[in-house]
Design a protein around this motif. Structure first.
Motif, PDB file in Angstrom:
ATOM      1  N   LEU A 106      -1.592  11.370   4.116  1.00 31.51           N
ATOM      2  CA  LEU A 106      -0.901  10.881   2.826  1.00 31.51           C
ATOM      3  C   LEU A 106      -0.064   9.437   3.966  1.00 31.51           C
ATOM      4  O   LEU A 106       0.192   8.960   3.210  1.00 31.51           O
ATOM      5  N   ALA A 107       0.816  10.604   4.915  1.00 32.25           N
ATOM      6  CA  ALA A 107       1.523   9.394   5.599  1.00 32.25           C
ATOM      7  C   ALA A 107       0.753   7.825   6.441  1.00 32.25           C
ATOM      8  O   ALA A 107       1.346   7.190   6.264  1.00 32.25           O
ATOM      9  N   THR A 109      -2.149   6.641   4.601  1.00 28.33           N
ATOM     10  CA  THR A 109      -1.941   5.079   3.709  1.00 28.33           C
ATOM     11  C   THR A 109      -1.104   4.951   3.345  1.00 28.33           C
ATOM     12  O   THR A 109      -1.256   4.103   3.172  1.00 28.33           O
ATOM     13  N   LYS A 110       0.325   5.499   3.128  1.00 26.83           N
ATOM     14  CA  LYS A 110       0.917   4.491   3.204  1.00 26.83           C
ATOM     15  C   LYS A 110       1.336   3.420   4.149  1.00 26.83           C
ATOM     16  O   LYS A 110       1.671   3.125   3.156  1.00 26.83           O
ATOM     17  N   PHE A 111       1.631   4.218   5.460  1.00 26.49           N
ATOM     18  CA  PHE A 111       1.981   3.193   6.590  1.00 26.49           C
ATOM     19  C   PHE A 111       0.672   1.899   6.408  1.00 26.49           C
ATOM     20  O   PHE A 111       1.131   0.750   6.861  1.00 26.49           O
ATOM     21  N   LYS A 113      -0.251   0.357   3.742  1.00 27.53           N
ATOM     22  CA  LYS A 113      -0.162  -0.649   2.753  1.00 27.53           C
ATOM     23  C   LYS A 113       1.080  -0.983   3.524  1.00 27.53           C
ATOM     24  O   LYS A 113       1.914  -2.124   2.470  1.00 27.53           O
ATOM     25  N   VAL A 114       2.303  -0.972   3.846  1.00 32.09           N
ATOM     26  CA  VAL A 114       3.074  -1.350   4.964  1.00 32.09           C
ATOM     27  C   VAL A 114       2.292  -3.025   5.043  1.00 32.09           C
ATOM     28  O   VAL A 114       1.739  -2.818   6.109  1.00 32.09           O
TER      29      VAL A 114
END
Length: 164
Positions: A106-107, A109-111, A113-114
């Motif tokens: 999850l982390a 995938t979120k990174f 998107k930055v």
């Protein structure tokens, strides 16, 4: 309520200077009171925020301390179902590893998107381009700008413009 006329009551005749001085003093007092009220409200909000932060910190510490206890309880609970104790602890440990892997995924995938601040970068590049094309004012040796020569106008044109 009665006021003496010479004491500045509602029936007294006061000069404009006295009225302005009185209004200035009252406005000053009002501003000071408003600032004191704002300080009191902020102090109260900071105190509430600090108490909330302390409470969440203590809750986090208790949750961290309860993790080993709950892990042992889960392992012994699985053991009571008929599995060996070593297998029970391995299952609990594997569950933690799976949970850690999911959170890491999850982390990541979120990174991904930055993105960089594209509008800010474009604006900075545009500003740099404009400033790069700007020409400085010509200066004399004294450091004062050179004044461009003004075109000489005849008196008739100046008079015609001033009367228009």
């Amino acid at each position: 309520m009665s006021y003496p006329a010479d004491n500045g009551g509602p029936g007294a005749e006061r000069s404009l200077g006295q009225l302005v001085a009185s209004a200035t003093a009252e406005m000053s007092a009002l501003v000071h009171d408003e600032i004191a009220l704002a300080k009191a409200e902020l102090r109260q909000d900071v105190k509430r925020g600090a108490m909330g932060g302390a409470a969440i910190s203590v809750a986090g510490v208790f949750a961290l301390f309860s993790l080993p206890v709950l892990s042992f309880a889960a392992a012994y609970g699985i053991h009571n179902l008929g599995l060996g104790l070593a297998w029970s602890f391995l299952i609990v440990g594997a569950a933690y590893l799976v949970l850690a892997g999911l959170l890491a995924l999850l982390a990541v995938t979120k990174f991904k998107k930055v993105k960089p601040p594209e509008r800010s970068i474009a604006s900075a590049k545009q500003t740099a381009a404009v400033l790069g094309n700007a020409k400085p004012h010509p200066r004399e040796a004294t450091g004062r700008p050179i004044r461009p020569a003004l075109p000489v106008k005849d008196d008739a044109e100046v008079v015609a413009r001033s009367s228009a």
